[in-house]
Design a protein around this motif. Sequence first.
Motif: not given
Length: 297
Positions: A56-62, A104-106
């Motif tokens: 996982t490079v990024a986790a995003v919560n929408v 993750p990076n971000v």
Amino acid sequence: MASKSVVIGGGTGFIGTHLSNLLKKSGYNVLTVSRLPGLNRITWHQLNENGLPNDTVAAVNVAGQNVLDPTRLWTSGFQQNVWNSRINTTATFVRAITNAKTKPNVFVSISGVSLYRPSDSKIYTEDEKGEDFDYMSNLCLHWEKAAELPPEVKTRLVRIRTGVVIGRNGGMIKSLKLPFWFGFGGKIGAGTQPLPWIHIEDLCQLIKYSIENDKVNGVLNGVAPDIITNDDFTKAFGSVMRRPTFFTTPEFVIRNLFGKERAAILLTGAKIQPKRTLELGFQYKYPKVIDACREVC
Ligand SMILES: NC(=O)c1ccc[n+]([C@@H]2O[C@H](COP(=O)([O-])OP(=O)(O)OC[C@H]3O[C@@H](n4cnc5c(N)ncnc54)[C@H](OP(=O)(O)O)[C@@H]3O)[C@@H](O)[C@H]2O)c1
């Protein structure tokens, strides 16, 4: 090339679907966190139990229950749903990132602009922390707080305060298309209330920009630089639909339909500039509302 995954909470929704498609086109593996299991999905329970995939490079919560669902009464039970769907999902991501061996990076977490107190004169930028003056502002403040990572975690944190998202398949446009098409379109209340907005393509590109640029961190206003009122939007949308916009939905109708606290989302607004977003070099494809309306029509 090593695989790189982005994990998106609420990836099945209006913003999440658009974002998934954009990221997939750019070569990312996308895994959605959802309440329901399915292909390329994990549940919130699984994220809690098993954590993030190693690549996982990024986790995003929408993720977030639709506040303005007209079929739902503004009961304390529904308010709890609205709250938990944002705060608990964000907290689950924070736990998963904190516990991940390979971080993750971000982490990009969406939030709202309701923490800016409505004002006719003031123009807000990201420098403002926001105020607790009603249910929605309180929710937004807690939502941002829930996204904070412990200091020892070096994952970048980007919190995007998002205005009304303009896009074909969801959000405000989905509810307005039909009434406007039949000539019943018009402003809401006085129409002088500011309407912070962003085109779905710009919002998803901003999330991708946040994922891919190490210099991006902190709070960003996810709004277009074009500060408009509800009336400006109504005229722009009516003109591209080639429909009149004589009707006004009176304030009391909105209050009766949604209740006072939710009605504030539609009847009031703040003037917001994306100062940091622009300073960080993000370029909007749809900076003007008329172009955004043309695209969705
Ligand atoms: N659209 C806008 O104009 C706008 C503007 C500002 C901020 N936002 C914020 O952006 C987020 C996404 O908006 P959207 O327009 O994409 O919403 P959406 O289309 O309603 O999708 C939201 C997703 O959240 C998940 N969800 C819904 N209720 C939930 C619950 N009770 N618990 C956990 N997850 C739940 C659902 O995924 P599953 O069914 O797969 O679980 C759904 O697909 C929301 O938090 C919203 O407040 C949206």
